[in-house]
Motif scaffolding. Structure first.
Motif, mmCIF file in Angstrom:
data_model
loop_
_atom_site.group_PDB
_atom_site.id
_atom_site.type_symbol
_atom_site.label_atom_id
_atom_site.label_comp_id
_atom_site.label_asym_id
_atom_site.label_seq_id
_atom_site.Cartn_x
_atom_site.Cartn_y
_atom_site.Cartn_z
ATOM 1 N N LEU A 99 0.828 -1.208 0.000
ATOM 2 C CA LEU A 99 0.000 0.000 0.000
ATOM 3 C C LEU A 99 0.859 1.254 0.000
ATOM 4 O O LEU A 99 0.541 2.226 -0.683
ATOM 5 N N SER A 103 0.648 3.720 -3.190
ATOM 6 C CA SER A 103 0.057 5.053 -3.050
ATOM 7 C C SER A 103 0.690 6.045 -4.023
ATOM 8 O O SER A 103 0.057 7.036 -4.397
ATOM 9 N N VAL A 106 -1.460 6.190 -7.095
ATOM 10 C CA VAL A 106 -2.689 6.961 -6.896
ATOM 11 C C VAL A 106 -2.379 8.458 -6.902
ATOM 12 O O VAL A 106 -3.136 9.258 -7.471
ATOM 13 N N THR A 152 -8.814 0.707 -4.675
ATOM 14 C CA THR A 152 -8.066 0.398 -3.456
ATOM 15 C C THR A 152 -8.795 -0.625 -2.602
ATOM 16 O O THR A 152 -8.184 -1.569 -2.077
ATOM 17 N N ILE A 189 -6.409 6.436 1.290
ATOM 18 C CA ILE A 189 -5.656 6.468 0.037
ATOM 19 C C ILE A 189 -6.409 7.277 -1.016
ATOM 20 O O ILE A 189 -5.802 8.053 -1.780
ATOM 21 N N LEU A 248 -0.531 5.657 7.900
ATOM 22 C CA LEU A 248 -1.029 4.447 7.245
ATOM 23 C C LEU A 248 -0.933 3.240 8.172
ATOM 24 O O LEU A 248 -1.835 2.406 8.221
#
Length: 290
Positions: A99, A103, A106, A152, A189, A248
């Motif tokens: 993740l 990220s 994204v 996500t 996210i 996170l």
């Protein structure tokens, strides 16, 4: 005896306009005239985001990183650990590694959603089609947030189920841990990507906005690692606590520090920061030329 003068062009034009009538009396255009609204802008932005190659590539790489690193980390731990050593371990937490790296994808897509239109000049066409600039920014934000959240959430859910199956001996996550490790982290996210979209609207330059967002994500943690002076211990601790990697990890109950944000605090922080940035982007958009 005077010679008759020809009629003036202006008079002829007036007479022609007076005598001219509708060539098709009673004609009604089959094209309906409707008042545009936010739904039309959302439909337009959805068409844009699903038809450009950058969306497919960035989201494809994001899913690949999420699933590949998430499953790889869990498989590596399962191969080198006994069931007894995994007792008490939250299996959802191994999705953190993919993740954090994913990220970046994204963030990149969020910036490109707005900044790329300024680079190509497409923003002029967008603003002509929809003069309401606030509506354009809202439509882009809604469409991007929905795409980022769904992508996500599906990726995180797949990794979570696979990690639970791989990590024999790990405890079963509670309902609260499931909610934070799937819905909560997906919201975070998606909001991080939305913040990137807003920064792209403010900066209007893809490379510059991406650089700023990568700095926002990584710089506080990197700076804190090399801040060794005792007099700066308070600053170092704050950078650790409020760095995005640490926030996170809070969703998986694995905070890097014993103080700072906990529970759902990271989500409220990113909501507040994104709301302030959105208000600033809206104000600038109304004042600037395209």
């Amino acid at each position: 005896m005077s010679t008759p003068q020809p009629p003036m062009p202006q008079a002829a034009a007036v007479n022609w306009q007076a005598g001219a009538g509708p060539s098709h009396p009673g004609y009604t255009s089959p094209i309906p005239v409707v008042r545009t609204h936010l739904g039309h802008a959302i439909a337009s932005e959805w068409t844009k985001i699903r038809s450009v190659r950058s969306t497919m590539w960035t989201l494809g790489v994001f899913v690949l990183i999420m699933i590949g690193i998430g499953l790889g980390a869990a498989a590596l731990v399962a191969a080198n650990s006994s069931p007894d050593s995994l007792r008490g371990e939250n299996p959802l937490s191994f999705g953190f590694f993919g993740l954090l790296l994913g990220s970046m994808c994204v963030i990149t897509l969020g910036v490109l959603t707005t900044a790329s239109e300024y680079g190509t000049g497409m923003i002029r066409t967008t603003m002509v089609a929809c003069p309401s600039r606030g509506r354009v920014l809202a439509a882009k934000s809604i469409v991007f947030f929905a795409v980022a959240f769904v992508t996500t959430f599906v990726s995180v859910l797949l990794v979570a189920f696979a990690d639970i199956a791989l990590l024999d001996g790990a405890r079963t996550p509670t309902g609260q841990e499931w909610l934070k490790g799937t819905v909560g982290i997906s919201l975070y996210i998606a909001l991080l990507g939305l913040l990137s979209l807003i920064i792209g609207s403010i900066i209007r330059h893809s490379a510059g906005a991406i650089t700023i967002m990568i700095g926002v994500v990584l710089a506080p943690l990197v700076i804190a690692l090399f801040m060794l002076a005792q007099s700066l211990e308070g600053v170092r601790q704050a950078l650790f606590e409020y760095s995005i990697p640490n926030q996170l990890s809070v969703f998986y109950s694995n905070s890097l520090t014993e103080s700072g944000p906990s529970g759902w605090d990271p989500l409220w922080i990113i909501i507040g920061v994104t709301a302030v940035a959105f208000a600033g982007a809206y104000a600038l958009l109304e004042q600037r030329d395209v």
